[in-house]
Design a protein around this motif. Structure first.
Motif, PDB file in Angstrom:
ATOM      1  N   ALA A 270       4.394   4.369   2.912  1.00 40.10           N
ATOM      2  CA  ALA A 270       4.262   2.793   2.371  1.00 40.10           C
ATOM      3  C   ALA A 270       4.120   2.075   3.443  1.00 40.10           C
TER       4      ALA A 270
ATOM      5  N   TYR B 200      14.421  10.239  -5.270  1.00 40.47           N
ATOM      6  CA  TYR B 200      13.430   9.961  -3.978  1.00 40.47           C
ATOM      7  C   TYR B 200      14.262   9.195  -2.870  1.00 40.47           C
TER       8      TYR B 200
ATOM      9  N   TYR C 136       8.830   5.376   8.808  1.00 33.10           N
ATOM     10  CA  TYR C 136       7.650   6.215   9.001  1.00 33.10           C
ATOM     11  C   TYR C 136       7.493   6.863  10.616  1.00 33.10           C
TER      12      TYR C 136
ATOM     13  N   LYS D 213       9.827  10.395  -0.013  1.00 31.81           N
ATOM     14  CA  LYS D 213       9.830  11.608  -0.224  1.00 31.81           C
ATOM     15  C   LYS D 213      10.478  11.861  -1.587  1.00 31.81           C
TER      16      LYS D 213
ATOM     17  N   GLU E  94       0.836  -1.129  -0.043  1.00 31.68           N
ATOM     18  CA  GLU E  94       0.059  -0.069   0.192  1.00 31.68           C
ATOM     19  C   GLU E  94       0.941   1.157   0.010  1.00 31.68           C
ATOM     20  N   LEU E  95       0.694   2.219  -0.844  1.00 26.66           N
ATOM     21  CA  LEU E  95       1.278   3.567  -0.878  1.00 26.66           C
ATOM     22  C   LEU E  95       0.334   4.540  -0.892  1.00 26.66           C
ATOM     23  N   VAL E  96       0.304   5.246  -0.023  1.00 24.70           N
ATOM     24  CA  VAL E  96      -0.880   6.371   0.117  1.00 24.70           C
ATOM     25  C   VAL E  96      -0.104   7.686   0.246  1.00 24.70           C
ATOM     26  N   PRO E  97      -0.676   8.646  -0.725  1.00 25.21           N
ATOM     27  CA  PRO E  97      -0.157  10.028  -0.738  1.00 25.21           C
ATOM     28  C   PRO E  97      -0.443  10.893   0.521  1.00 25.21           C
ATOM     29  N   HIS E  98       0.721  11.392   0.982  1.00 28.56           N
ATOM     30  CA  HIS E  98       0.851  12.157   2.019  1.00 28.56           C
ATOM     31  C   HIS E  98       1.463  13.558   1.950  1.00 28.56           C
TER      32      HIS E  98
ATOM     33  N   ASP F  35       7.110  16.015  -3.178  1.00 29.21           N
ATOM     34  CA  ASP F  35       5.805  14.890  -2.846  1.00 29.21           C
ATOM     35  C   ASP F  35       6.062  13.795  -1.847  1.00 29.21           C
ATOM     36  N   GLY F  36       4.873  13.321  -1.001  1.00 31.16           N
ATOM     37  CA  GLY F  36       5.336  12.372  -0.265  1.00 31.16           C
ATOM     38  C   GLY F  36       4.462  11.171  -0.108  1.00 31.16           C
ATOM     39  N   TRP F  37       4.774  10.031   0.305  1.00 31.27           N
ATOM     40  CA  TRP F  37       3.683   8.808   0.417  1.00 31.27           C
ATOM     41  C   TRP F  37       4.158   7.988   1.741  1.00 31.27           C
TER      42      TRP F  37
END
Length: 274
Positions: free
Chosen positions: A28, A79, A84, A35, A13-17, A24-26
């Motif tokens: 995982a 990146y 996290y 980042k 799962e890779l969710v935008p943050h 930009d950030g996600w």
């Protein structure tokens, strides 16, 4: 991004943050934070995070790639992957803990390979070529006057005590944990060795300027370096938005409104100056 190829990570799962102004950030699998910089932009500042962590600061170090590098590249975008950290971004209700964290940064030993603070401000100088841009053309005289004032202040700056400076100690760069303490200080890419004032100015962006300075333990600050820092931040954020044509509302919020508050803020800061 190919996390398995570059890092050996299998992610489901890779969710935008929320990222930064130019990143930009996600998240995982709630284990990693990814980042990514804008296409063609370098991944700067990663090499210093290990040194900052060694000073006892709440800093998150990047994961190494399979090749031992601090970042990878995918589709012309650099990146990096970090562990996290659970937490929320600080707001002005957290001014006490943020002020104490800033004091901790400034009390760290100055033994890092960081650049010295650069007062030439090339990005602000670039703004002089955009005075007729439609976002600021009706206030071009105001912008030009602020740049001239910055030049005048620069000419009278005298050496003061240098410390480790983050230079962008805003809420988005401070994570708060469930206990209300600082979980991590983020985005050190613009860190320098320089005057405390180049961080302390941030107290003026909130509603608790005096309380923040008291909690920080401010004393013997330099009024010229404060004036320079306050003006430069407003003009720098104005320039970034106008030159790149992003965040039109921020031209007022982070540019003109800051510049217009400089003298009122300096009146408060003078209580803490030598």
């Amino acid at each position: 991004m190919d996390l398995e190829r570059d890092y050996g990570l299998t992610v489901t799962e890779l969710v935008p943050h929320a990222g930064g102004f130019a990143t930009d950030g996600w998240v995982a699998d709630r284990r990693w934070f990814v980042k990514a910089w804008e296409p063609g932009e370098p991944a700067v500042g990663l090499e210093r995070l290990e040194q900052l962590k060694a000073l006892g600061l709440p800093v998150v170090e990047p994961l190494r790639t399979l090749q031992g590098e601090l970042f990878a590249t995918s589709d012309d975008r650099a990146y990096a992957v970090f562990p996290y950290v659970e937490g929320r971004t600080a707001d002005w209700g957290d001014w006490r803990v943020v002020a104490r964290a800033l004091r901790q940064v400034h009390e760290s030993p100055v033994r890092l390979t960081l650049p010295a603070a650069d007062v030439t401000e090339p990005h602000i100088r670039d703004l002089t070529g955009y005075l007729q841009h439609p976002w600021i053309a009706d206030r071009a005289d105001e912008v030009a006057a602020a740049i001239a004032r910055l030049d005048d202040v620069r000419a009278r700056l005298e050496p003061v005590r240098d410390v480790v400076c983050h230079t962008d100690f805003h809420g988005l760069n401070v994570l708060i944990d469930d206990q209300g303490e600082v979980a991590a200080i983020l985005d050190w890419e613009n860190a320098v060795i320089g005057p405390r004032e180049y961080d302390v100015w941030v107290a003026a962006d909130g509603d608790h300027l005096v309380e923040f300075l008291d909690e920080y333990g401010a004393d013997d600050l330099d009024p010229d370096h404060l004036e320079f820092a306050l003006l430069a931040r407003g003009l720098r954020d104005l320039s970034a938005r106008v030159v790149h044509e992003v965040d039109r509302p921020g031209v007022d919020t982070w540019g003109f409104e800051r510049i217009n508050r400089v003298d009122d803020n300096l009146e408060v800061f003078r209580q803490y100056c030598g």
